[in-house]
Motif scaffolding. Structure first.
Motif, PDB file in Angstrom:
ATOM      1  N   ALA A 254     -34.936  65.303 -20.067  1.00  0.00           N
ATOM      2  CA  ALA A 254     -34.979  64.630 -18.943  1.00  0.00           C
ATOM      3  C   ALA A 254     -33.880  64.769 -18.153  1.00  0.00           C
ATOM      4  O   ALA A 254     -33.893  64.570 -16.760  1.00  0.00           O
ATOM      5  CB  ALA A 254     -35.122  63.203 -19.148  1.00  0.00           C
TER       6      ALA A 254
ATOM      7  N   LEU B 128     -31.258  53.898 -13.840  1.00  0.00           N
ATOM      8  CA  LEU B 128     -32.583  54.209 -14.308  1.00  0.00           C
ATOM      9  C   LEU B 128     -32.756  53.087 -15.577  1.00  0.00           C
ATOM     10  O   LEU B 128     -32.531  53.311 -16.550  1.00  0.00           O
ATOM     11  CB  LEU B 128     -32.662  55.824 -14.802  1.00  0.00           C
ATOM     12  CG  LEU B 128     -32.456  56.754 -13.579  1.00  0.00           C
ATOM     13  CD1 LEU B 128     -32.480  57.941 -14.305  1.00  0.00           C
ATOM     14  CD2 LEU B 128     -33.505  56.713 -12.449  1.00  0.00           C
TER      15      LEU B 128
ATOM     16  N   PHE C 129     -28.612  57.910 -17.447  1.00  0.00           N
ATOM     17  CA  PHE C 129     -29.501  56.927 -17.021  1.00  0.00           C
ATOM     18  C   PHE C 129     -28.581  55.564 -16.514  1.00  0.00           C
ATOM     19  O   PHE C 129     -29.077  55.162 -15.577  1.00  0.00           O
ATOM     20  CB  PHE C 129     -30.355  56.358 -18.170  1.00  0.00           C
ATOM     21  CG  PHE C 129     -31.500  57.433 -18.628  1.00  0.00           C
ATOM     22  CD1 PHE C 129     -32.738  57.753 -17.969  1.00  0.00           C
ATOM     23  CD2 PHE C 129     -31.069  58.572 -19.878  1.00  0.00           C
ATOM     24  CE1 PHE C 129     -33.326  58.653 -18.138  1.00  0.00           C
ATOM     25  CE2 PHE C 129     -31.862  59.647 -19.901  1.00  0.00           C
ATOM     26  CZ  PHE C 129     -33.133  59.799 -19.037  1.00  0.00           C
TER      27      PHE C 129
ATOM     28  N   HIS D 288     -36.841  53.356 -10.594  1.00  0.00           N
ATOM     29  CA  HIS D 288     -37.652  52.841  -9.311  1.00  0.00           C
ATOM     30  C   HIS D 288     -36.702  53.017  -8.322  1.00  0.00           C
ATOM     31  O   HIS D 288     -35.624  52.969  -8.304  1.00  0.00           O
ATOM     32  CB  HIS D 288     -37.742  51.266  -9.920  1.00  0.00           C
ATOM     33  CG  HIS D 288     -38.926  50.722  -8.987  1.00  0.00           C
ATOM     34  ND1 HIS D 288     -38.825  50.134  -7.637  1.00  0.00           N
ATOM     35  CD2 HIS D 288     -40.223  50.575  -9.446  1.00  0.00           C
ATOM     36  CE1 HIS D 288     -39.832  49.689  -7.472  1.00  0.00           C
ATOM     37  NE2 HIS D 288     -40.883  50.171  -8.227  1.00  0.00           N
TER      38      HIS D 288
ATOM     39  N   VAL E 148     -42.283  48.913 -14.844  1.00  0.00           N
ATOM     40  CA  VAL E 148     -43.608  48.109 -15.164  1.00  0.00           C
ATOM     41  C   VAL E 148     -44.394  48.824 -16.073  1.00  0.00           C
ATOM     42  O   VAL E 148     -44.924  48.344 -17.158  1.00  0.00           O
ATOM     43  CB  VAL E 148     -44.120  47.536 -13.847  1.00  0.00           C
ATOM     44  CG1 VAL E 148     -44.863  48.561 -13.014  1.00  0.00           C
ATOM     45  CG2 VAL E 148     -45.066  46.429 -14.165  1.00  0.00           C
ATOM     46  N   ASP E 149     -44.619  50.075 -15.913  1.00  0.00           N
ATOM     47  CA  ASP E 149     -45.275  51.061 -16.826  1.00  0.00           C
ATOM     48  C   ASP E 149     -44.897  51.406 -17.917  1.00  0.00           C
ATOM     49  O   ASP E 149     -45.735  51.996 -18.734  1.00  0.00           O
ATOM     50  CB  ASP E 149     -45.569  52.329 -15.998  1.00  0.00           C
ATOM     51  CG  ASP E 149     -46.240  52.064 -14.396  1.00  0.00           C
ATOM     52  OD1 ASP E 149     -47.234  51.320 -14.619  1.00  0.00           O
ATOM     53  OD2 ASP E 149     -46.032  52.663 -13.512  1.00  0.00           O
TER      54      ASP E 149
HETATM   55  N1  CMC Z   1     -36.259  60.659 -15.594  1.00  0.00           N
HETATM   56  C1  CMC Z   1     -35.103  61.419 -15.540  1.00  0.00           C
HETATM   57  N2  CMC Z   1     -34.446  61.325 -14.312  1.00  0.00           N
HETATM   58  C2  CMC Z   1     -34.836  60.612 -13.191  1.00  0.00           C
HETATM   59  C3  CMC Z   1     -35.790  59.809 -13.510  1.00  0.00           C
HETATM   60  C4  CMC Z   1     -36.357  59.623 -14.487  1.00  0.00           C
HETATM   61  N3  CMC Z   1     -37.801  58.948 -14.931  1.00  0.00           N
HETATM   62  N4  CMC Z   1     -35.994  58.890 -12.263  1.00  0.00           N
HETATM   63  C5  CMC Z   1     -35.282  59.458 -11.338  1.00  0.00           C
HETATM   64  N5  CMC Z   1     -34.315  60.249 -12.008  1.00  0.00           N
HETATM   65  C6  CMC Z   1     -33.192  60.839 -11.493  1.00  0.00           C
HETATM   66  C7  CMC Z   1     -33.592  62.052 -10.462  1.00  0.00           C
HETATM   67  O1  CMC Z   1     -33.542  63.356 -10.998  1.00  0.00           O
HETATM   68  C8  CMC Z   1     -32.348  61.910  -9.393  1.00  0.00           C
HETATM   69  O2  CMC Z   1     -31.440  62.695  -9.868  1.00  0.00           O
HETATM   70  P1  CMC Z   1     -30.257  63.358  -8.746  1.00  0.00           P
HETATM   71  O3  CMC Z   1     -29.847  62.037  -8.235  1.00  0.00           O
HETATM   72  O4  CMC Z   1     -29.389  63.969  -9.759  1.00  0.00           O
HETATM   73  O5  CMC Z   1     -31.192  64.330  -7.987  1.00  0.00           O
HETATM   74  C9  CMC Z   1     -32.078  60.393  -9.276  1.00  0.00           C
HETATM   75  O6  CMC Z   1     -32.395  60.056 -10.832  1.00  0.00           O
HETATM   76  C10 CMC Z   1     -32.923  59.525  -8.356  1.00  0.00           C
HETATM   77  O7  CMC Z   1     -34.270  59.890  -8.508  1.00  0.00           O
HETATM   78  P2  CMC Z   1     -35.056  59.921  -7.134  1.00  0.00           P
HETATM   79  O8  CMC Z   1     -36.413  60.761  -7.591  1.00  0.00           O
HETATM   80  O9  CMC Z   1     -34.361  60.553  -5.875  1.00  0.00           O
HETATM   81  O10 CMC Z   1     -35.664  58.515  -6.963  1.00  0.00           O
HETATM   82  P3  CMC Z   1     -36.908  57.996  -5.960  1.00  0.00           P
HETATM   83  O11 CMC Z   1     -36.429  56.538  -5.585  1.00  0.00           O
HETATM   84  O12 CMC Z   1     -37.251  58.850  -5.174  1.00  0.00           O
HETATM   85  O13 CMC Z   1     -38.259  58.032  -7.153  1.00  0.00           O
HETATM   86  C11 CMC Z   1     -39.319  57.337  -9.367  1.00  0.00           C
HETATM   87  C12 CMC Z   1     -38.397  56.805  -8.078  1.00  0.00           C
HETATM   88  C13 CMC Z   1     -40.026  56.030  -9.772  1.00  0.00           C
HETATM   89  C14 CMC Z   1     -40.687  58.214  -8.482  1.00  0.00           C
HETATM   90  C15 CMC Z   1     -38.638  58.107 -10.098  1.00  0.00           C
HETATM   91  O14 CMC Z   1     -37.708  57.121 -10.728  1.00  0.00           O
HETATM   92  C16 CMC Z   1     -39.359  58.690 -11.065  1.00  0.00           C
HETATM   93  O15 CMC Z   1     -40.117  59.599 -11.099  1.00  0.00           O
HETATM   94  N6  CMC Z   1     -39.770  57.986 -12.333  1.00  0.00           N
HETATM   95  C17 CMC Z   1     -40.864  58.284 -13.291  1.00  0.00           C
HETATM   96  C18 CMC Z   1     -42.352  57.856 -12.991  1.00  0.00           C
HETATM   97  C19 CMC Z   1     -42.619  56.611 -12.953  1.00  0.00           C
HETATM   98  O16 CMC Z   1     -42.129  55.886 -14.160  1.00  0.00           O
HETATM   99  N7  CMC Z   1     -42.929  56.073 -11.982  1.00  0.00           N
HETATM  100  C20 CMC Z   1     -43.579  54.346 -11.991  1.00  0.00           C
HETATM  101  C21 CMC Z   1     -42.721  53.634 -10.877  1.00  0.00           C
HETATM  102  S1  CMC Z   1     -43.116  51.960 -11.211  1.00  0.00           S
HETATM  103  C22 CMC Z   1     -44.514  51.613 -10.815  1.00  0.00           C
HETATM  104  C23 CMC Z   1     -45.129  52.040  -9.699  1.00  0.00           C
HETATM  105  O17 CMC Z   1     -44.394  52.230  -8.449  1.00  0.00           O
HETATM  106  O18 CMC Z   1     -46.376  52.348  -9.490  1.00  0.00           O
END
Ligand code: CMC
Length: 432
Positions: free
Chosen positions: A294, A361, A356, A308, A365-366
């Motif tokens: 990750a 991070l 993290f 999130h 909810v999921d």
């Molecule tokens: N695992 C590893 N690294 C992560 C993760 C993760 N789950 N989430 C974010 N990062 C890192 C990402 O690589 C980035 O790093 P850098 O700044 O070095 O490029 C940094 O954290 C910020 O992430 P981002 O993707 O720019 O943040 P975002 O706000 O655009 O995305 C998110 C939010 C929820 C899409 C993302 O955290 C993610 O993909 N999580 C896993 C999927 C997940 O659990 N989704 C459910 C969200 S909650 C329920 C819903 O919305 O339905």
């Protein structure tokens, strides 16, 4: 177009050419840029809407730093403890908690609009047995726009209310039909004498050849999960419903767009992805390997159920669901809880890891919801469908708010164009 310098002023009293700041009830203020292009010839650039408020809304508030989630001002923890899903639906739609009479009338209406047109039911036969249930639900909800022509005037508040009740009432029936189609079992008709979640369990798990009794613990757990998923302000699927609906399209088509947006693994599809990930990890000793994956920029693997866009401290819904996991698994008499233990251990290890912690991070909810769904006997492919049922009220509430706004405009973002400049067509023999 000529470019003028601009300055930000506080409040609405500034010079006409200045940008103003608008204050909400709580939460960050917004800079009103609606006249920016007209007066200064520039657009704002904000891919992913990281710093952009797309609309004004009175439904749900989130403070991501403090881990606060309010539905119409009420903390989600209080609603989870004292309310039930249908009452929360009323609250989200009407803006106030119902009195006893209003609650009964609303619940009666939802619980008596559960059937779907028999011809709509036949649509399922067109799907292959292994179609993903979200594909079926999105398709069939969209098909609802081919029905109900007598009550489809979106300018008519009564018609809008009928639409709202129909969606909330029929989503479980459509979802259960998708499940039954994928298992090859006969469709089970709704029972209007059951509460919302008991009826859902009945349509999922009853078969015509034997009696089925809904486990009240399971129905109660589902109801609580539905409260926690009911709305989440301008998330991806809700914004999709608003954008699609802003053209004045048929509202069932707008909801179908929301279902499609929810399906993705970065959004509602994460609950299914979490379970698959936990099964892939298998045992606690494999956790460090997956944590390393990750963190590796060259590896596409992400810790599903972590992170999130808004919550940067903790997700209050995840906290409630984690506690609920303990109770539900105990109450259901489950002693085989390795997945839950694995999830707890994964959370513990991740939250001690600088990567993290530094990127804020936390479990969302999921992360834990799939563990409860699994314990209730719901298959992984249906997890996101459960989210869609619960979120349908949020989509409808936001659609209603937008359509009722006399100043509504069609949603039409602009872009920063970086493609080729104007050029002339080349005959084929002159091309490289
Ligand atoms: N695992 C590893 N690294 C992560 C993760 C993760 N789950 N989430 C974010 N990062 C890192 C990402 O690589 C980035 O790093 P850098 O700044 O070095 O490029 C940094 O954290 C910020 O992430 P981002 O993707 O720019 O943040 P975002 O706000 O655009 O995305 C998110 C939010 C929820 C899409 C993302 O955290 C993610 O993909 N999580 C896993 C999927 C997940 O659990 N989704 C459910 C969200 S909650 C329920 C819903 O919305 O339905």
């Amino acid at each position: 177009m000529s470019q003028k310098p601009f300055q930000l002023v506080d409040g609405n009293s500034g010079d006409a050419s200045d940008l103003s700041v608008k204050e909400g009830t709580i939460g960050p203020a917004v800079m009103d840029v609606t006249r920016l292009y007209k007066e200064h010839g520039v657009f704002t650039f904000d891919p992913g809407f990281v710093s952009t408020a797309s609309c004004e809304s009175q439904i749900t508030f989130i403070d991501g730093e403090k881990g606060i989630l309010l539905y119409r001002g009420y903390p989600v923890e209080q609603l989870a403890k004292n309310s039930n899903y249908l009452e929360v639906c009323y609250l989200l739609l009407a803006g106030e908690l119902p009195n006893a009479q209003q609650r009964e009338t609303f619940a009666h209406s939802i619980l008596h609009h559960t059937m779907i047109n028999e011809t709509l039911l036949r649509f399922f036969n067109g799907f292959h047995y292994n179609a993903h249930p979200m594909a079926m639900v999105s398709g069939v909800v969209g098909s609802m726009s081919a029905f109900y022509h007598d009550s489809m005037d979106i300018k008519n508040p009564e018609h809008r209310e009928i639409f709202a009740h129909r969606i909330i009432a029929k989503m479980p029936t459509i979802s259960a039909a998708a499940y039954k189609h994928s298992t090859g079992q006969p469709f089970v008709y709704p029972r209007n004498d059951l509460d919302y979640c008991s009826n859902l369990m009945h349509m999922f798990f009853a078969v015509p050849c034997e009696a089925y009794e809904v486990d009240p613990i399971a129905a109660e757990a589902l109801d609580l999960l539905f409260i926690l998923h009911a709305d989440h302000e301008q998330n991806c699927s809700t914004s999709t419903v608003r954008l699609a609906g802003s053209s004045g399209t048929n509202p069932y088509a707008a909801i179908a767009a929301g279902v499609s947006a929810l399906w993705g693994p970065a959004h509602g599809g994460a609950n299914e992805a979490v379970l698959k990930m936990l099964e892939q990890i298998g045992t606690p000793d494999a956790i460090p390997k997956y944590i390393a994956k990750a963190k590796d920029k060259d590896d596409p693997f992400r810790l599903m159920g972590f992170g999130h866009r808004v919550y940067k401290n903790f997700d209050p819904r995840a906290k409630i669901i984690r506690e609920m996991c303990h109770k539900v698994l105990d109450k259901l008499g489950r002693t085989d809880t390795p997945l839950f233990e694995l999830a707890l251990r994964l959370e513990e290890i991740a939250l001690q890891d600088d990567y993290f912690v530094g990127k804020k991070l936390y479990p969302n909810v999921d992360f834990y919801s799939g563990i409860i769904y699994k314990a209730l006997g719901i298959p992984k492919s249906m997890f996101t469908v459960m989210f869609a049922i619960a979120r349908s009220v949020g989509w409808v509430a936001h659609w209603q708010e937008m359509i009722a706004d006399p100043d509504r405009k069609i949603g039409r973002p602009r872009q920063l164009y970086t493609g080729p400049d104007r050029r002339d067509y080349l005959d084929i023999d002159k091309r490289a």
